[in-house]
Design an enzyme around this catalytic site. Structure first.
Site, PDB file in Angstrom:
ATOM      1  N   ASP A   1      47.892  24.669   0.508  1.00 24.44           N
ATOM      2  CA  ASP A   1      48.803  23.971  -0.391  1.00 24.44           C
ATOM      3  C   ASP A   1      48.856  24.800  -1.679  1.00 24.44           C
ATOM      4  O   ASP A   1      49.546  25.822  -1.713  1.00 24.44           O
ATOM      5  CB  ASP A   1      48.183  22.565  -0.549  1.00 24.44           C
ATOM      6  CG  ASP A   1      48.998  21.601  -1.363  1.00 24.44           C
ATOM      7  OD1 ASP A   1      49.810  22.030  -2.179  1.00 24.44           O
ATOM      8  OD2 ASP A   1      48.801  20.389  -1.203  1.00 24.44           O
TER       9      ASP A   1
ATOM     10  N   GLU B   1      41.740  27.189   8.088  1.00 21.84           N
ATOM     11  CA  GLU B   1      42.084  26.007   7.291  1.00 21.84           C
ATOM     12  C   GLU B   1      43.096  25.147   8.047  1.00 21.84           C
ATOM     13  O   GLU B   1      43.838  25.651   8.897  1.00 21.84           O
ATOM     14  CB  GLU B   1      42.729  26.464   5.975  1.00 21.84           C
ATOM     15  CG  GLU B   1      41.944  26.194   4.722  1.00 21.84           C
ATOM     16  CD  GLU B   1      41.649  24.740   4.425  1.00 21.84           C
ATOM     17  OE1 GLU B   1      41.540  23.915   5.350  1.00 21.84           O
ATOM     18  OE2 GLU B   1      41.513  24.423   3.243  1.00 21.84           O
ATOM     19  N   ASP B   2      43.134  23.867   7.705  1.00 15.68           N
ATOM     20  CA  ASP B   2      44.173  22.997   8.248  1.00 15.68           C
ATOM     21  C   ASP B   2      45.493  23.288   7.548  1.00 15.68           C
ATOM     22  O   ASP B   2      46.536  23.447   8.180  1.00 15.68           O
ATOM     23  CB  ASP B   2      43.794  21.515   8.105  1.00 15.68           C
ATOM     24  CG  ASP B   2      43.344  21.135   6.697  1.00 15.68           C
ATOM     25  OD1 ASP B   2      43.249  22.019   5.814  1.00 15.68           O
ATOM     26  OD2 ASP B   2      43.077  19.946   6.472  1.00 15.68           O
TER      27      ASP B   2
HETATM   28  P1  IMP Z   1      44.741  23.592  -1.702  1.00 19.14           P
HETATM   29  O1  IMP Z   1      43.399  23.936  -2.292  1.00 19.14           O
HETATM   30  O2  IMP Z   1      45.685  23.020  -2.727  1.00 19.14           O
HETATM   31  O3  IMP Z   1      45.367  24.726  -0.931  1.00 19.14           O
HETATM   32  O4  IMP Z   1      44.519  22.374  -0.745  1.00 19.14           O
HETATM   33  C1  IMP Z   1      43.962  22.516   0.443  1.00 19.14           C
HETATM   34  C2  IMP Z   1      43.302  21.260   0.945  1.00 19.14           C
HETATM   35  O5  IMP Z   1      43.924  20.043   0.486  1.00 19.14           O
HETATM   36  C3  IMP Z   1      43.468  21.286   2.425  1.00 19.14           C
HETATM   37  O6  IMP Z   1      42.353  21.870   3.018  1.00 19.14           O
HETATM   38  C4  IMP Z   1      43.629  19.842   2.792  1.00 19.14           C
HETATM   39  O7  IMP Z   1      42.357  19.327   3.100  1.00 19.14           O
HETATM   40  C5  IMP Z   1      44.173  19.176   1.563  1.00 19.14           C
HETATM   41  N1  IMP Z   1      45.634  18.984   1.682  1.00 19.14           N
HETATM   42  C6  IMP Z   1      46.631  19.760   1.187  1.00 19.14           C
HETATM   43  N2  IMP Z   1      47.843  19.283   1.490  1.00 19.14           N
HETATM   44  C7  IMP Z   1      47.624  18.160   2.222  1.00 19.14           C
HETATM   45  C8  IMP Z   1      48.498  17.211   2.861  1.00 19.14           C
HETATM   46  O8  IMP Z   1      49.744  17.287   2.825  1.00 19.14           O
HETATM   47  N3  IMP Z   1      47.878  16.203   3.531  1.00 19.14           N
HETATM   48  C9  IMP Z   1      46.516  16.076   3.615  1.00 19.14           C
HETATM   49  N4  IMP Z   1      45.674  16.932   3.028  1.00 19.14           N
HETATM   50  C10 IMP Z   1      46.219  17.975   2.349  1.00 19.14           C
HETATM   51 MG    MG Z   2      41.050  21.223   4.265  1.00 16.79          MG
END
Ligand code: IMP
Ligand code: MG
Length: 181
Positions: A108, A104-105
Site C-alpha cells: 500500500d 507480502e499480501d
Molecule cells: P503499507 O505499509 O502501507 O504498504 O501496508 C501494508 C500492510 O497494510 C499490508 O501488509 C496489509 O497487512 C495492510 N493493508 C494495506 N492495505 C490493505 C487493505 O486494503 N486491506 C487490508 N489490509 C491492508
Molecule cells: Mg501484511
C-alpha cells in the site's frame, strides 16, 4: 459468495479465487526463472499474518529448495492506514549472506516493506527481492523496486485471502471490496 458482512461493514466480490491462482502461477514462474537453478537456497520470508495464504500458494509452485521464515508487522487499524509500522515478531533465523524473497499480501504505502528491507540489509542479507500478491500503485509513497507483483489494484480497502478487517476475513477464498466503493 457475492457479498460478506464483517462486523459493521458489507463487502462485495472483487477478485475471484481463480484470478488469485493465476497470479500465483505467474509470480512463481518469475521466481523460478530467477532462483530455480538451485545455486542458492533462498529464504521465502512470509510477512504475517496477511501473506500466509499467498505464501502457501507460492510454496506449492516452487519446485526447488527454499527455506520458509516468517516475521510479523502491524500497520492498519480498521480500514484506515495510520502510517505507523510496528514489528511484532522478529526474525528467528540468521539471515547473513542469504538471498531473501519477501512475500507480502499487499503493498500500500510501502512503509512496511521499506522498514523490513532496511532490517534485512542491516543484518547482512546479500540480496532482498520483494514479492506481493497485490499492489496499490496510487498509494505507494516509496521508491524501491517491487520485483514480483501478482495483481495491481486501485487505492481501495479490501479483505480476504489473508487480508483482514479488524483481524477477520482472512479465511475468505476470494478478495472483497467495501460495498460502497
Ligand atoms: P503499507 O505499509 O502501507 O504498504 O501496508 C501494508 C500492510 O497494510 C499490508 O501488509 C496489509 O497487512 C495492510 N493493508 C494495506 N492495505 C490493505 C487493505 O486494503 N486491506 C487490508 N489490509 C491492508
Ligand atoms: Mg501484511
Amino acid at each position: 459468495m457475492e457479498k460478506v458482512k464483517l462486523e459493521d461493514k458489507t463487502f462485495k466480490i472483487f477478485i475471484e479465487h481463480t484470478e488469485i491462482m493465476k497470479a500465483a502461477d505467474r509470480v512463481a514462474e518469475q521466481i523460478t526463472a530467477d532462483f530455480g537453478d538451485g545455486k542458492d537456497v533462498p529464504i521465502i520470508l512470509c510477512v504475517l499474518n496477511g501473506a500466509i495464504m499467498f505464501t502457501a500458494e507460492l510454496l506449492k509452485r516452487l519446485h526447488f529448495n527454499v527455506q520458509l521464515v516468517s516475521t510479523k508487522y502491524t500497520s492498519y487499524h480498521g480500514t484506515v492506514r495510520d502510517g505507523h509500522v510496528i514489528q511484532t515478531m522478529g526474525l528467528t533465523t540468521d539471515i547473513r549472506h542469504r538471498k531473501i524473497i519477501i512475500v507480502e499480501d499487499i503493498i500500500d504505502s510501502g512503509n512496511t516493506i521499506a522498514a523490513l528491507k532496511r532490517e534485512l540489509e542491516e543484518n547482512g542479507a546479500t540480496l532482498v527481492k520483494v514479492c506481493t500478491m497485490l499492489f496499490k500503485p496510487d498509494a505507494f509513497i516509496n521508491d524501491y523496486k517491487i520485483d514480483y507483483v501478482g495483481i495491481n489494484i486501485p487505492d481501495k480497502f479490501i479483505v480476504g485471502f489473508g487480508l483482514d478487517y479488524n483481524e477477520i476475513g482472512r479465511n475468505l477464498n476470494d478478495i472483497y471490496i467495501l460495498d460502497e466503493d
